[in-house]
Design an enzyme around this catalytic site. Structure first.
Site, PDB file in Angstrom:
ATOM      1  N   THR A 126       0.819  -1.212   0.000  1.00 50.11           N
ATOM      2  CA  THR A 126       0.000   0.000   0.000  1.00 50.11           C
ATOM      3  C   THR A 126       0.853   1.262   0.000  1.00 50.11           C
ATOM      4  OG1 THR A 126      -1.494   1.287   1.410  1.00 50.11           O
ATOM      5  CG2 THR A 126      -0.151  -0.340   2.516  1.00 50.11           C
ATOM      6  N   ASP A 127       0.271   2.347  -0.496  1.00 49.31           N
ATOM      7  CA  ASP A 127       0.958   3.645  -0.441  1.00 49.31           C
ATOM      8  C   ASP A 127       1.183   4.099   1.000  1.00 49.31           C
ATOM      9  OD1 ASP A 127      -1.702   4.283   0.183  1.00 49.31           O
ATOM     10  OD2 ASP A 127      -1.922   5.807  -1.389  1.00 49.31           O
ATOM     11  N   GLU A 128       0.433   3.522   1.952  1.00 46.48           N
ATOM     12  CA  GLU A 128       0.535   3.993   3.340  1.00 46.48           C
ATOM     13  C   GLU A 128       1.883   3.696   3.974  1.00 46.48           C
ATOM     14  OE1 GLU A 128      -2.757   3.635   5.866  1.00 46.48           O
ATOM     15  OE2 GLU A 128      -4.195   3.735   4.242  1.00 46.48           O
ATOM     16  N   TYR A 150      -1.599  -0.300  11.145  1.00 47.22           N
ATOM     17  CA  TYR A 150      -1.817  -0.988   9.856  1.00 47.22           C
ATOM     18  C   TYR A 150      -0.640  -0.746   8.922  1.00 47.22           C
ATOM     19  CZ  TYR A 150      -3.360  -1.363   4.976  1.00 47.22           C
ATOM     20  OH  TYR A 150      -3.430  -1.646   3.633  1.00 47.22           O
TER      21      TYR A 150
HETATM   22  P1  NAD Z   1     -10.176  -6.697   2.624  1.00 39.69           P
HETATM   23  O1  NAD Z   1     -10.135  -6.376   4.074  1.00 39.69           O
HETATM   24  O2  NAD Z   1     -11.425  -6.401   1.844  1.00 39.69           O
HETATM   25  O3  NAD Z   1      -9.844  -8.228   2.409  1.00 39.69           O
HETATM   26  C1  NAD Z   1      -8.852  -8.906   3.107  1.00 39.69           C
HETATM   27  C2  NAD Z   1      -9.077 -10.401   2.917  1.00 39.69           C
HETATM   28  O4  NAD Z   1      -8.023 -11.099   3.579  1.00 39.69           O
HETATM   29  C3  NAD Z   1     -10.386 -10.901   3.523  1.00 39.69           C
HETATM   30  O5  NAD Z   1     -11.041 -11.767   2.625  1.00 39.69           O
HETATM   31  C4  NAD Z   1      -9.943 -11.633   4.779  1.00 39.69           C
HETATM   32  O6  NAD Z   1     -10.827 -12.689   5.155  1.00 39.69           O
HETATM   33  C5  NAD Z   1      -8.581 -12.150   4.354  1.00 39.69           C
HETATM   34  N1  NAD Z   1      -7.686 -12.432   5.484  1.00 39.69           N
HETATM   35  C6  NAD Z   1      -7.447 -11.632   6.573  1.00 39.69           C
HETATM   36  N2  NAD Z   1      -6.582 -12.242   7.396  1.00 39.69           N
HETATM   37  C7  NAD Z   1      -6.252 -13.429   6.822  1.00 39.69           C
HETATM   38  C8  NAD Z   1      -5.389 -14.490   7.190  1.00 39.69           C
HETATM   39  N3  NAD Z   1      -4.683 -14.461   8.339  1.00 39.69           N
HETATM   40  N4  NAD Z   1      -5.284 -15.554   6.371  1.00 39.69           N
HETATM   41  C9  NAD Z   1      -5.997 -15.604   5.197  1.00 39.69           C
HETATM   42  N5  NAD Z   1      -6.833 -14.641   4.815  1.00 39.69           N
HETATM   43  C10 NAD Z   1      -6.962 -13.546   5.617  1.00 39.69           C
HETATM   44  O7  NAD Z   1      -8.926  -5.948   1.987  1.00 39.69           O
HETATM   45  P2  NAD Z   1      -8.731  -5.260   0.569  1.00 39.69           P
HETATM   46  O8  NAD Z   1      -9.170  -3.858   0.650  1.00 39.69           O
HETATM   47  O9  NAD Z   1      -9.268  -6.150  -0.493  1.00 39.69           O
HETATM   48  O10 NAD Z   1      -7.133  -5.257   0.493  1.00 39.69           O
HETATM   49  C11 NAD Z   1      -6.438  -6.348  -0.064  1.00 39.69           C
HETATM   50  C12 NAD Z   1      -4.946  -6.081   0.014  1.00 39.69           C
HETATM   51  O11 NAD Z   1      -4.647  -4.891  -0.688  1.00 39.69           O
HETATM   52  C13 NAD Z   1      -4.427  -5.878   1.440  1.00 39.69           C
HETATM   53  O12 NAD Z   1      -3.161  -6.500   1.541  1.00 39.69           O
HETATM   54  C14 NAD Z   1      -4.303  -4.374   1.576  1.00 39.69           C
HETATM   55  O13 NAD Z   1      -3.291  -4.036   2.489  1.00 39.69           O
HETATM   56  C15 NAD Z   1      -3.949  -3.993   0.168  1.00 39.69           C
HETATM   57  N6  NAD Z   1      -4.352  -2.639  -0.253  1.00 39.69           N
HETATM   58  C16 NAD Z   1      -5.636  -2.208  -0.094  1.00 39.69           C
HETATM   59  C17 NAD Z   1      -6.012  -0.941  -0.560  1.00 39.69           C
HETATM   60  C18 NAD Z   1      -7.414  -0.419  -0.393  1.00 39.69           C
HETATM   61  O14 NAD Z   1      -7.644   0.774  -0.646  1.00 39.69           O
HETATM   62  N7  NAD Z   1      -8.389  -1.228  -0.022  1.00 39.69           N
HETATM   63  C19 NAD Z   1      -5.056  -0.120  -1.176  1.00 39.69           C
HETATM   64  C20 NAD Z   1      -3.741  -0.593  -1.314  1.00 39.69           C
HETATM   65  C21 NAD Z   1      -3.402  -1.865  -0.873  1.00 39.69           C
HETATM   66  O1  TDX Z   2     -15.608   7.354   8.663  1.00 36.77           O
HETATM   67  C1  TDX Z   2     -14.628   7.792   8.041  1.00 36.77           C
HETATM   68  N1  TDX Z   2     -14.451   9.140   7.944  1.00 36.77           N
HETATM   69  C2  TDX Z   2     -13.401   9.708   7.280  1.00 36.77           C
HETATM   70  O2  TDX Z   2     -13.280  10.940   7.231  1.00 36.77           O
HETATM   71  C3  TDX Z   2     -13.672   6.929   7.400  1.00 36.77           C
HETATM   72  C4  TDX Z   2     -13.803   5.429   7.461  1.00 36.77           C
HETATM   73  C5  TDX Z   2     -12.605   7.516   6.733  1.00 36.77           C
HETATM   74  N2  TDX Z   2     -12.470   8.865   6.693  1.00 36.77           N
HETATM   75  C6  TDX Z   2     -11.308   9.433   5.982  1.00 36.77           C
HETATM   76  C7  TDX Z   2      -9.977   8.894   6.459  1.00 36.77           C
HETATM   77  C8  TDX Z   2      -9.112   8.940   5.226  1.00 36.77           C
HETATM   78  O3  TDX Z   2      -8.500  10.217   5.099  1.00 36.77           O
HETATM   79  O4  TDX Z   2     -11.392   9.050   4.611  1.00 36.77           O
HETATM   80  C9  TDX Z   2     -10.091   8.727   4.085  1.00 36.77           C
HETATM   81  C10 TDX Z   2     -10.119   7.289   3.588  1.00 36.77           C
HETATM   82  O5  TDX Z   2     -10.257   6.465   4.729  1.00 36.77           O
HETATM   83  P1  TDX Z   2     -10.265   4.863   4.613  1.00 36.77           P
HETATM   84  O6  TDX Z   2     -11.323   4.458   3.662  1.00 36.77           O
HETATM   85  O7  TDX Z   2     -10.284   4.303   5.983  1.00 36.77           O
HETATM   86  O8  TDX Z   2      -8.871   4.595   3.858  1.00 36.77           O
HETATM   87  P2  TDX Z   2      -7.359   4.954   4.252  1.00 36.77           P
HETATM   88  O9  TDX Z   2      -7.193   5.130   5.707  1.00 36.77           O
HETATM   89  O10 TDX Z   2      -6.927   6.079   3.363  1.00 36.77           O
HETATM   90  O11 TDX Z   2      -6.650   3.574   3.806  1.00 36.77           O
HETATM   91  C11 TDX Z   2      -7.039   2.920   2.582  1.00 36.77           C
HETATM   92  O12 TDX Z   2      -6.103   3.119   1.571  1.00 36.77           O
HETATM   93  C12 TDX Z   2      -4.877   2.432   1.660  1.00 36.77           C
HETATM   94  C13 TDX Z   2      -7.291   1.431   2.806  1.00 36.77           C
HETATM   95  O13 TDX Z   2      -8.198   1.248   3.869  1.00 36.77           O
HETATM   96  C14 TDX Z   2      -6.020   0.698   3.060  1.00 36.77           C
HETATM   97  O14 TDX Z   2      -6.259  -0.702   3.150  1.00 36.77           O
HETATM   98  C15 TDX Z   2      -5.078   0.961   1.934  1.00 36.77           C
HETATM   99  O15 TDX Z   2      -3.848   0.349   2.189  1.00 36.77           O
END
Ligand code: NAD
Ligand code: TDX
Length: 341
Positions: A126-128, A150
Site C-alpha cells: 500500500t501507499d501507506e 496498519y
Molecule cells: P479486505 O479487508 O477487503 O480483504 C482482506 C481479505 O483477507 C479478507 O477476505 C480476509 O478474510 C482475508 N484475510 C485476513 N486475514 C487473513 C489471514 N490471516 N489468512 C488468510 N486470509 C486472511 O482488503 P482489501 O481492501 O481487499 O485489500 C487487499 C490487500 O490490498 C491488502 O493486503 C491491503 O493491504 C492492500 N491494499 C488495499 C487498498 C485499499 O484501498 N483497499 C489499497 C492498497 C493496498
Molecule cells: O468514517 C470515516 N471518515 C473519514 O473521514 C472513514 C472510514 C474515513 N475517513 C477518511 C480517512 C481517510 O483520510 O477518509 C479517508 C479514507 O479512509 P479509509 O477508507 O479508511 O482509507 P485509508 O485510511 O486512506 O486507507 C485505505 O487506503 C490504503 C485502505 O483502507 C487501506 O487498506 C489501503 O492500504
C-alpha cells in the site's frame, strides 16, 4: 506459472483479482486461500463459483500446516498475497491481528515458498507504507515512514518479502497501491461506508476538516496493474500503483451525496483519526516507463458507477451491517457523532 494461490481472495480487491484472472486466463488454475474474517465474503466469489479453473480453501496464512498442505495439494507455483487486516481505524483500536496477519502471516507464506520450492511471490502492499507527503509524489526508493499500526504492519511484511529476495533469491515483486474503490468493498472504508449510510439518510462522520487528500484508484485498474507486474515484473522490484486522481475527502463525500440526490447536511465533522495521514500521492513513472501501464478509469464516472452498484445491490451489503459490524460502529463512531459539530 500454472497454479496460482491468491490469498485474501474473498476480500474486496482479492476477489476482483480472482474474477479477473479466472476469466482472462482459463489456462491458469486460481486457488483462493482465505481465513474468512469479517472482511472475507463468499458472495464476492459467486461469479466464479462454477468455473473449472477456480478452487476455494478456507484457512489462515499464518498457519504453517494449512499453508503447506494447500501448497502441496494444489501444486502451487505462484503466490499473490492480498491477505491482510486492512482497515486503519481497526488497527488503531486493536493492532494485534494486524501484526499477526500482515507481518507473521507474510513470513509464514514466504517460508513455505522457500521450503517447498515455490519460485514466484507477488505481494500486494500500500501507499501507506511511505507515510504522508505534503507536496510532490512518493517514488519507490523513498524511505518508509508508516504512521498507523496498519501501515507499520504492511511495511514490516514488505521488508520480509525483500529479505527473501535478497537472502534466498525468491522471485518477489511488490505493488504499492493507492486508495482503491469499486463494487464489493466492505462498508467500513470511506466510500462504501458513506454510500450505504447516505442511502439510509444516516450521518456521514467526516474526520477533522475533511481536507485530507487521497489518490483514488479504481479496483479494475489496480487488478490490471498487479497482472502486469505478476507477468513482467523484475525480481526484487517494487512498483507504485497510483490512481492519478487526488481528491479531498470532503469533495469525494459531496460527490457521493450528489449522485444519490441527498443533502450535504448529512455531513458531520467529527473528531479526527489519531495520527491521520494528511495526503497520499504516488508517481506511476516506473510502471509507465517499464510496462507502459497507466490507470484507464475516469474517476467521476467510476465513482458514479460504484454508487449505482451499491444502490442496486442492497442484498450484498445490508446483511453485513449487523452483529460485529454494529459493535465496531459503536466503538468507532458513537461518541464522535454525539460530539459532532
Ligand atoms: P479486505 O479487508 O477487503 O480483504 C482482506 C481479505 O483477507 C479478507 O477476505 C480476509 O478474510 C482475508 N484475510 C485476513 N486475514 C487473513 C489471514 N490471516 N489468512 C488468510 N486470509 C486472511 O482488503 P482489501 O481492501 O481487499 O485489500 C487487499 C490487500 O490490498 C491488502 O493486503 C491491503 O493491504 C492492500 N491494499 C488495499 C487498498 C485499499 O484501498 N483497499 C489499497 C492498497 C493496498
Ligand atoms: O468514517 C470515516 N471518515 C473519514 O473521514 C472513514 C472510514 C474515513 N475517513 C477518511 C480517512 C481517510 O483520510 O477518509 C479517508 C479514507 O479512509 P479509509 O477508507 O479508511 O482509507 P485509508 O485510511 O486512506 O486507507 C485505505 O487506503 C490504503 C485502505 O483502507 C487501506 O487498506 C489501503 O492500504
Amino acid at each position: 506459472m500454472k497454479n496460482i494461490l491468491v490469498t485474501g481472495g474473498a476480500g474486496f480487491i482479492g476477489s476482483a483479482f480472482v474474477r479477473y484472472m479466472v476469466e482472462t486466463y482459463p489456462e491458469y488454475n486460481i486457488i483462493v486461500l482465505d481465513k474468512m474474517t469479517y472482511a472475507g465474503n463468499i458472495d464476492n466469489l459467486l461469479p466464479v463459483h462454477d468455473e473449472p479453473n477456480y478452487r476455494f480453501e478456507k484457512g489462515d496464512i499464518a498457519d504453517e500446516q494449512t499453508v503447506e498442505r494447500v501448497f502441496l495439494e494444489h501444486h502451487i507455483d505462484t503466490v499473490v498475497n492480498f491477505a491482510a487486516e486492512s482497515h486503519v481505524d481497526r488497527s488503531i483500536l486493536n493492532p494485534h491481528a494486524f501484526v499477526q496477519t500482515d507481518v507473521v502471516g507474510v513470513y509464514i507464506l514466504l517460508e513455505a515458498c522457500r521450503k517447498l520450492g515455490v519460485q514466484r511471490f507477488h505481494h500486494v502492499s500500500t501507499d501507506e507504507v511511505y507515510g504522508s507527503i505534503p507536496k510532490g509524489f512518493f517514488k519507490e526508493g523513498d524511505p518508509l515512514e508508516p504512521n498507523s499500526p496498519y501501515a507499520a504492519s504492511k511495511a514490516g511484511g514488505e521488508l520480509m518479502v525483500r529479505a527473501y529476495w535478497v537472502t534466498y533469491g525468491l522471485h518477489t515483486t511488490v505493488t504499492r497501491g493507492s486508495n482503491t474503490f469499486g463494487p464489493y468493498q466492505y462498508p467500513e472504508k470511506v466510500a462504501p461506508f458513506f454510500i450505504t449510510e447516505a442511502i439510509d439518510n444516516r450521518p456521514l462522520p467526516l474526520y477533522g476538516d475533511g481536507m485530507q487528500v487521497r489518490d483514488w484508484l479504481y479496483v479494475d485498474d489496480h487488478c490490471k496493474a498487479i497482472d502486469v507486474v505478476l507477468h513482467r515484473g523484475e525480481a526484487g522490484e517494487i512498483y507504485n500503483v497510483g490512481g492519478e486522481n487526488e481528491r479531498h475527502n470532503i469533495d469525494v463525500t459531496k460527490l457521493i451525496l450528489q449522485y444519490l440526490g441527498k443533502s450535504e447536511s448529512l455531513i458531520k465533522h467529527v473528531a479526527d483519526r489519531p495520527g491521520h495521514d494528511r495526503r497520499y500521492a504516488l508517481t506511476n513513472d516506473k510502471l509507465r516507463a517499464d510496462f507502459d501501464w497507466a490507470p484507464s478509469t475516469h474517476f467521476e464516472t467510476a465513482l458514479q458507477a460504484t454508487v449505482t452498484w451499491y444502490v442496486k445491490n442492497e442484498w450484498w451489503w445490508r446483511k453485513l451491517k449487523s452483529g460485529e459490524y454494529l459493535e465496531y460502529y459503536k466503538k468507532q463512531y458513537a461518541e464522535r457523532l454525539a460530539n459532532a459539530d
